[in-house]
Each structure stands twice: as C-alpha cells, then as structure tokens.
Design a protein around this motif. Structure first.
Motif, PDB file in Angstrom:
ATOM      1  N   LEU A 511       0.944  -1.302   0.081  1.00 24.07           N
ATOM      2  CA  LEU A 511      -0.019   0.072  -0.055  1.00 24.07           C
ATOM      3  C   LEU A 511       1.014   1.260  -0.004  1.00 24.07           C
ATOM      4  O   LEU A 511       0.203   2.204  -0.068  1.00 24.07           O
ATOM      5  N   CYS A 512       2.090   1.236   0.270  1.00 18.53           N
ATOM      6  CA  CYS A 512       2.884   2.269   0.262  1.00 18.53           C
ATOM      7  C   CYS A 512       3.008   3.197  -0.867  1.00 18.53           C
ATOM      8  O   CYS A 512       3.057   2.630  -2.136  1.00 18.53           O
ATOM      9  N   PRO A 513       2.849   4.374  -0.586  1.00 14.44           N
ATOM     10  CA  PRO A 513       2.801   5.429  -1.815  1.00 14.44           C
ATOM     11  C   PRO A 513       4.062   5.968  -2.335  1.00 14.44           C
ATOM     12  O   PRO A 513       4.091   6.476  -3.596  1.00 14.44           O
ATOM     13  N   SER A 514       5.246   5.571  -1.859  1.00 14.14           N
ATOM     14  CA  SER A 514       6.427   6.115  -2.173  1.00 14.14           C
ATOM     15  C   SER A 514       6.878   5.615  -3.535  1.00 14.14           C
ATOM     16  O   SER A 514       6.573   4.576  -4.225  1.00 14.14           O
ATOM     17  N   SER A 516       5.762   6.779  -6.629  1.00 14.21           N
ATOM     18  CA  SER A 516       4.660   6.730  -7.417  1.00 14.21           C
ATOM     19  C   SER A 516       4.038   5.199  -7.390  1.00 14.21           C
ATOM     20  O   SER A 516       3.934   4.709  -8.337  1.00 14.21           O
ATOM     21  N   PHE A 517       3.793   4.876  -5.864  1.00 18.50           N
ATOM     22  CA  PHE A 517       3.398   3.519  -5.733  1.00 18.50           C
ATOM     23  C   PHE A 517       4.042   2.381  -6.440  1.00 18.50           C
ATOM     24  O   PHE A 517       3.461   1.597  -6.899  1.00 18.50           O
ATOM     25  N   ALA A 518       5.507   2.426  -6.125  1.00 19.12           N
ATOM     26  CA  ALA A 518       6.185   1.422  -6.712  1.00 19.12           C
ATOM     27  C   ALA A 518       6.068  -0.109  -6.222  1.00 19.12           C
ATOM     28  O   ALA A 518       6.240  -1.088  -6.936  1.00 19.12           O
ATOM     29  N   SER A 519       5.649  -0.061  -4.660  1.00 22.56           N
ATOM     30  CA  SER A 519       5.386  -1.363  -4.315  1.00 22.56           C
ATOM     31  C   SER A 519       4.099  -1.894  -4.522  1.00 22.56           C
ATOM     32  O   SER A 519       3.757  -2.937  -3.945  1.00 22.56           O
ATOM     33  N   SER A 558      -2.595  11.260 -10.651  1.00 22.76           N
ATOM     34  CA  SER A 558      -2.843  12.406  -9.761  1.00 22.76           C
ATOM     35  C   SER A 558      -1.845  12.973  -9.230  1.00 22.76           C
ATOM     36  O   SER A 558      -1.023  12.442  -8.509  1.00 22.76           O
ATOM     37  N   THR A 559      -1.550  14.299  -9.421  1.00 23.23           N
ATOM     38  CA  THR A 559      -0.565  15.310  -8.562  1.00 23.23           C
ATOM     39  C   THR A 559      -0.600  15.117  -7.141  1.00 23.23           C
ATOM     40  O   THR A 559       0.385  15.364  -6.505  1.00 23.23           O
ATOM     41  N   GLU A 560      -1.916  15.021  -6.775  1.00 24.38           N
ATOM     42  CA  GLU A 560      -2.012  15.227  -5.277  1.00 24.38           C
ATOM     43  C   GLU A 560      -1.322  13.973  -4.323  1.00 24.38           C
ATOM     44  O   GLU A 560      -1.275  14.187  -3.373  1.00 24.38           O
ATOM     45  N   PHE A 561      -1.394  12.847  -5.155  1.00 27.53           N
ATOM     46  CA  PHE A 561      -0.810  11.781  -4.607  1.00 27.53           C
ATOM     47  C   PHE A 561       0.723  11.507  -4.833  1.00 27.53           C
ATOM     48  O   PHE A 561       1.179  10.228  -4.820  1.00 27.53           O
ATOM     49  N   SER A 562       1.373  12.341  -5.595  1.00 23.87           N
ATOM     50  CA  SER A 562       2.773  12.308  -6.146  1.00 23.87           C
ATOM     51  C   SER A 562       3.866  12.042  -5.012  1.00 23.87           C
ATOM     52  O   SER A 562       4.984  11.850  -5.280  1.00 23.87           O
ATOM     53  N   SER A 563       3.646  13.026  -3.963  1.00 24.08           N
ATOM     54  CA  SER A 563       4.797  13.242  -2.982  1.00 24.08           C
ATOM     55  C   SER A 563       4.559  12.676  -1.642  1.00 24.08           C
ATOM     56  O   SER A 563       4.927  13.375  -0.633  1.00 24.08           O
ATOM     57  N   LEU A 564       3.776  11.676  -1.689  1.00 21.03           N
ATOM     58  CA  LEU A 564       3.455  11.211  -0.377  1.00 21.03           C
ATOM     59  C   LEU A 564       4.426   9.830  -0.010  1.00 21.03           C
ATOM     60  O   LEU A 564       5.333   9.382  -0.597  1.00 21.03           O
ATOM     61  N   ASN A 565       4.860   9.975   1.492  1.00 19.03           N
ATOM     62  CA  ASN A 565       5.682   9.117   1.884  1.00 19.03           C
ATOM     63  C   ASN A 565       5.326   7.899   2.738  1.00 19.03           C
ATOM     64  O   ASN A 565       6.020   6.867   2.613  1.00 19.03           O
ATOM     65  N   GLY A 566       4.273   7.825   3.208  1.00 17.77           N
ATOM     66  CA  GLY A 566       3.773   6.537   4.015  1.00 17.77           C
ATOM     67  C   GLY A 566       2.433   6.358   3.753  1.00 17.77           C
ATOM     68  O   GLY A 566       1.613   7.230   3.256  1.00 17.77           O
TER      69      GLY A 566
END
Length: 661
Positions: A511-514, A516-519, A558-566
């Motif tokens: 579920l990690c968004p780091s 660009s949701f690579a995981s 979505s740009t709003e979800f592009s810089s999330l860490n956890g």
C-alpha cells in the motif's frame, strides 16, 4: 504524639530543621566501666545521632519522630553501652530496617512539594495546602465576582467540597467523561488493543490498555485505562480484557488486532550469562550514580584521564570534542537506552573502577561491600567479553527497536530492518567471532585485564578432561555464549515475525505510496484482504480486484498523490480528496493496515507517566484513583475539551450531595 494530629508534621519538621542535638564540645563523662561517648561518632552518624547531656545516653532523632511499632532502644530508653560501638550500625540495619524507614519518612517530610494527596498541612494558616486547595483559592482570587462568594471560607461549612473523597469524585467524573469521549470518537470504527504490563512502585502488577483506531485518515492511540492483575499468564490477561470490554461496552466484533509487549530487543537477557551481565551493570549504575558525591569523583577521574591524554597527544582537540559524560542509566521504556548504558560504561571503565575502589575503601559507605563485589567481577575477562558482545548485538537491533517505538510506524521500512537485522546477526554469528575477540582483547590490554587463552581448558588445572575441545575456553565463549546469545536474538525475530506475520506485513507494504506507488501489487493486496474474512467475503474480493485497478491508475496520474511518504499520509489524502468513498474497499484495507499493532511502545510510555503519579511518597494510591489520575494526566487534550457543566453534572449524580453545584 502529645500534639494534635493536624500539627504533628509541623512539630516534626521543626525538630528536623533544628537537627539532632550534638554537643560536640561537651566533656563526656566516663561510665562505671571507664568508657565514655566518643564525639567522632557524631560525624559518622551526623543525620540522626543525638546525645542527651542530662541522661548521658544517645538517641535516634528519626526513630523518635517516626517510631514504628515495637521496642526501639534508640527511640525510648536510649543507648549507653559505649564499649559496643557496633550497635550503632546494627541499629541502622539494611535498606528496609525500621531506622531507614523512619529516615525516609523524615526526608519525605522535608521534601514535600505540595501535592494534594501527599499529606500536606491543609490548615487555614498553612502556606502550602496542596495543589487542589491552592488552585481553588487562586481561582477565587482571579474571579472575585463570580467565585469568591462560593468558595473556601465563604462556602457553607458543610459544603466546602474540599475533602479527599470529593477530590477523588471529581477525578472520577473526569475519567468517566474521558472514556465516554473516546468511545464516541471510535463509534463503529475498527480498532486494535495494545497491552503491556509492569509493576508499579508498590509492586502491584498493572496492565495498561491502549486503543488504536483510524479517524479521518489519522491514526489515533488513546489510553483507555489500567487494570490490576494478580498474575500475567495468558488466561488471566484474557479474563481481565474480557471483563474490561464488558464494563465499557466495547464490542469484540470491532476488534481487528492485538499487540502484547512486542518488538523488544532484549531476548538475550534470558541467557543466564547475559542476565547476570545486566544485573551487574544495574548494580554499577546504582553504586556509581547513586550519589552526587560519587558522580563528582567519576567526573574528576575522567577529567584527569582526558587531560593526561591531551598532554600526550593521544586525543584530538576541537570544538565539541572531549565533552563531560556520565554513566547513563537504562530507562524502562526506551530499549536503546540499554545500549547507551553499555557504551558509556565501556568509555568510562577506568573512571568507574576508580570510583568503585574509592567506595570500597570508605568505611562509612553503606555501598562498601557491594562495591568490592562489583570490582571482583569487572576485573574478569568474562565481564568484558559479555559487555562488548551485547554492545555489538544491540547495535544491530537498535534501529529496528527505534523504528517500532515510533507512534506512526513505517511498516515498509520496519520490514526492511527486520530482514537487515536477521542478515547482520547471522553474518555476525558466522564471521564475527575473530573481530569480537580482537575488540575485547584490545579493551583488556588497555585496562590491564588478564586475557583468556582460548585454547586453555575452562575447567582449570587438575580437572578431568574427557573432551579437550568441549572443555576449552573457545568452546565456552564461542558456543556457550557467543552463538547461544545470537541464536536467542534470531529466534526472537523469527518468533515475532513468523512466515504468516511477515507475509501479512509484506502485503501491507504494497500500500506504500512512495516512488509513485512502486510497491503496489494487486495480488498481494487481494491476499491481504483474505486475512480478514469477516470484512471481505469472496464476492468482496472479486469486487476489490476491479477497484484496485481503477485506484492505482487514478492515484498514479494524480498530482495530489505524487509526493506522499507513507500509508499514514495516503490515508489522510484519500479522506481529503473524498477518494475514501470512491474506493471504499481500498480504504478499508488501508484502515486495517494502519490499526495493525506492530509494537507496544506507546503503552510502555504510559508507565513513565504512572511513575510520575504513583511515587514512593504516595504509593498507597488505590487502583481506581490511580486509573482516574492517569487518564486525566495522559489524555489532557480530551480533558480540556470537556466543558465544566458536563463534569459538574456527572459529579452531582454520582451520589447524593448536601447541595447542588
């Protein structure tokens, strides 16, 4: 005791402020046997020993003021057998003797700070009436028109509401409303419980319970109460938790996780050798750091060592270098503090030994014999070996412990650290033996400790040797300590993070968004849903498949979800953008992941708060009052949000009152 009970402490305090009667210049008379009192005894027992000129006898001021039940010559008849000086030390006794209990009572009386439940003088003429009455008077002074006509001396004589029972009722009212506010905040959301147990100052086993839930994308942990438990076995804890849920109308159907004392890195303490090491280290910190005088000796010795090293160009000089340091004491709720204690002991070894030698030669010190025993053990190679072994092992596991102690845990990085710890410990076991031996040998040579030859027998000369290899020092230290301790740590990690647990946490990591949701892994997230059959039926999992595909395409573009860490940031952003409604099943997965209790560090922090409230000076606090005080102290934010009218109504309906607020 002839004085009124309300002023006895004032009388005792006056005696203590004057000090014991010690006429040092008096010419002491000889007894019938030609013996007399020696004025040097005053110096040896300056705090309590006093001499009566008229009776030619000595007494104990502490025992006189706080005499326990039973005969006490030093409090009643006095002592005058001058040939038996040892009777003075016999009177002092061990740490739990009647004399030391009386002395503690004297020190506590002089150290009173004004807590309402510490037994302050609450009389009208007192300058220190306790927190409750002092704050009440202060409120009356700043709100003259509103409160002054109704409080303190202006209140009805039978309705002052200043008794200890009323104070407890008010605290209980706050506790009730805090619990009610937490339950309302949880609503019908899922939650997990974090449980840990610890002894309080009165040696009662207390089980603390914290609820962890998600509200509008935010992880919230709320202290919910403590429960006194007679034993800490699984059956007893289960029964206590069941009763706790029933009493507070909590539903087990909302429970989605349970955490019990997880993530400790001290499994090795179950090894007898390592258990002895930490017991000895605790004794060292208690003796060396137990008094300002001994700490000052430690600083002087270390300062002299640094000065000598600087004069010999063995140390570099510069800003921030060679700072003053002390022997660090391990904390109950900070696992990394044990490593800091070991490191500080290694760095201050010579200075610590100097302090212990000084204490062992001090005939007036009550730590003299303890210091001698510690010196014997600290001069052994075995101590140095175990000290450096545990320092290195805890250096491997410290980052994982710190990660699991954080309130907002990063499960992705925590799982990486688990794998790193397992790999490094296995590597240490396979290839770290020689490096450890070199490190220990260098330390022993520096501090003139005899280095053990690994090829020699561990049984000593003249002992039978059926198997030379198994009787060697190398077998003792490498197999019996080095391998055994590392194996315990590896087993702890494997027990805490089993295949099922690891699979669950790896699914959560998807579920990690780091980056660009690579995981992201759709199949792994569907597997995560299968761990919760009550929340995801077979049909729900099929629907989840399609929703996950839409979700990942949406958030990646979505740009709003592009810089999330956890995943915590992800949950907040989903609520802000209303996507928790659009992708409800994905958000449910996210919620279940967030409430998953990986460690119970937040519960252990509560025990620090408990030590603030329930100290040695007021260790008779009942379980209910301790629980109410802890709730009000820990959950200050909720307490501040509750309006006074609600508390007054709750207080009013608790029992019949003579008047109404």
């Amino acid at each position: 005791m002839d004085y009124h009970p309300n002023v006895r402490n004032q009388v005792r305090r006056a005696y203590l402020q004057n000090g014991p009667c010690q006429p040092k210049n008096h010419k002491f008379p000889n007894s019938r046997k030609g013996r007399k009192f020696n004025h040097s005894w005053f110096k040896a027992h300056e705090y309590w020993l006093e001499y009566s000129i008229s009776k030619d006898r000595v007494y104990c001021l502490c025992c006189y003021l706080f005499k326990s039940s039973g005969a006490n010559n030093f409090a009643d008849e006095g002592f005058c057998t001058w040939s038996k000086k040892s009777r003075l030390q016999v009177h002092v006794g061990d740490i739990n003797s009647a004399h030391n209990e009386a002395r503690k009572a004297c020190e506590d009386l002089l150290d009173e700070k004004g807590l309402a439940f510490r037994g302050n003088d609450e009389g009208d003429d007192s300058a220190n009436r306790g927190n409750f009455l002092e704050i009440l008077a202060w409120l009356g002074n700043i709100n003259v028109e509103d409160l002054q006509p109704y409080i303190m001396e202006n209140a009805p004589k039978n309705l002052k509401l200043t008794s200890p029972d009323v104070q407890k009722d008010i605290t209980s009212a706050f506790s009730f409303e805090i619990i009610a506010a937490i339950i309302r905040d949880i609503g019908d959301s899922f939650f997990s419980i974090l449980v840990d147990e610890s002894k309080d100052i009165s040696s009662k086993e207390q089980m603390a319970i914290v609820l962890r839930y998600v509200k509008e994308g935010r992880v919230i942990e709320r202290f919910f109460g403590i429960e006194h438990v007679a034993t800490t076995n699984a059956l007893s804890l289960k029964k206590t938790i069941t009763n706790f849920f029933s009493r507070h109308n909590l539903s087990f159907s909302q429970l989605r996780g349970q955490g019990y004392d997880g993530a400790k890195n001290m499994k090795a303490k179950k090894d007898p050798e390592i258990k002895d090491l930490f017991s000895l280290v605790t004794c060292v910190t208690n003796v060396v750091g137990g008094s300002p005088k001994r700490l000052e000796i430690l600083r002087k010795i270390k300062g002299a060592e640094i000065s000598e090293a600087l004069s010999n160009n063995e140390l570099e000089t510069g800003r921030g270098l060679n700072q003053e340091s002390n022997l660090k004491r391990a904390a109950d709720t900070r696992w990394g503090s044990h490593q800091n204690t070991l490191i500080s002991l290694i760095n201050l070894y010579s200075a610590v030994m100097g302090v212990l030698r000084s204490v062992s030669k001090d005939k007036t010190s009550d730590k003299r014999f303890e210091a001698r025993g510690i010196l014997v053990h600290m001069k052994l190679y075995n101590f140095s070996f175990r000290l450096h072994l545990m320092k290195n092992i805890m250096g491997v596991t410290n980052d994982l412990s710190e990660a699991l102690q954080r309130k907002y845990q990063d499960i992705v990085n925590a799982m990486k650290l688990v794998r790193i710890c397992k790999t490094r410990l296995q590597e240490m076991r396979d290839n770290g033996w020689n490096d450890l031996l070199s490190e220990v040998s260098s330390f022993c040579e520096q501090h003139k400790i005899k280095v053990v030859c690994m090829n020699d027998s561990s049984l000593g000369k003249g002992r039978a040797k059926r198997n030379v290899q198994e009787n060697s020092n190398e077998h003792k230290y490498r197999i019996g300590i080095f391998n055994a301790v590392i194996d315990l740590q590896l087993r702890e990690l494997n027990d805490r993070f089993t295949e099922t647990t690891t699979e669950l946490l790896l699914c959560v990591a998807c579920l990690c968004p780091s980056d660009s949701f690579a995981s992201f892994d759709k199949d792994m997230l569907k597997r995560l849903a299968e761990f919760y059959p009550k929340d995801f039926s077979e049909i729900d999992i099929v629907l989840l498949d399609g929703q996950l595909q839409n979700y990942i395409m949406d958030v990646r573009t979505s740009t709003e979800f592009s810089s999330l860490n956890g995943i915590t940031d992800l949950a907040r952003k989903m609520v802000e953008t209303k996507k928790d409604k659009v992708y409800s099943k994905v958000y449910l997965l996210l919620t279940l992941a967030l409430i998953l209790p990986v460690a119970t560090a937040s519960v252990e922090r509560l025990f620090s708060a408990m030590k603030i409230l329930k100290t040695r000076l007021h260790n008779r606090m009942g379980d209910e009052w301790l629980n109410d005080c802890l709730l009000a102290y820990v959950e200050k934010v909720i307490m501040d949000s509750i309006v006074n009218d609600i508390i007054m109504n709750r207080f009013q309906i608790m029992k019949p009152r003579k008047g109404r607020l």
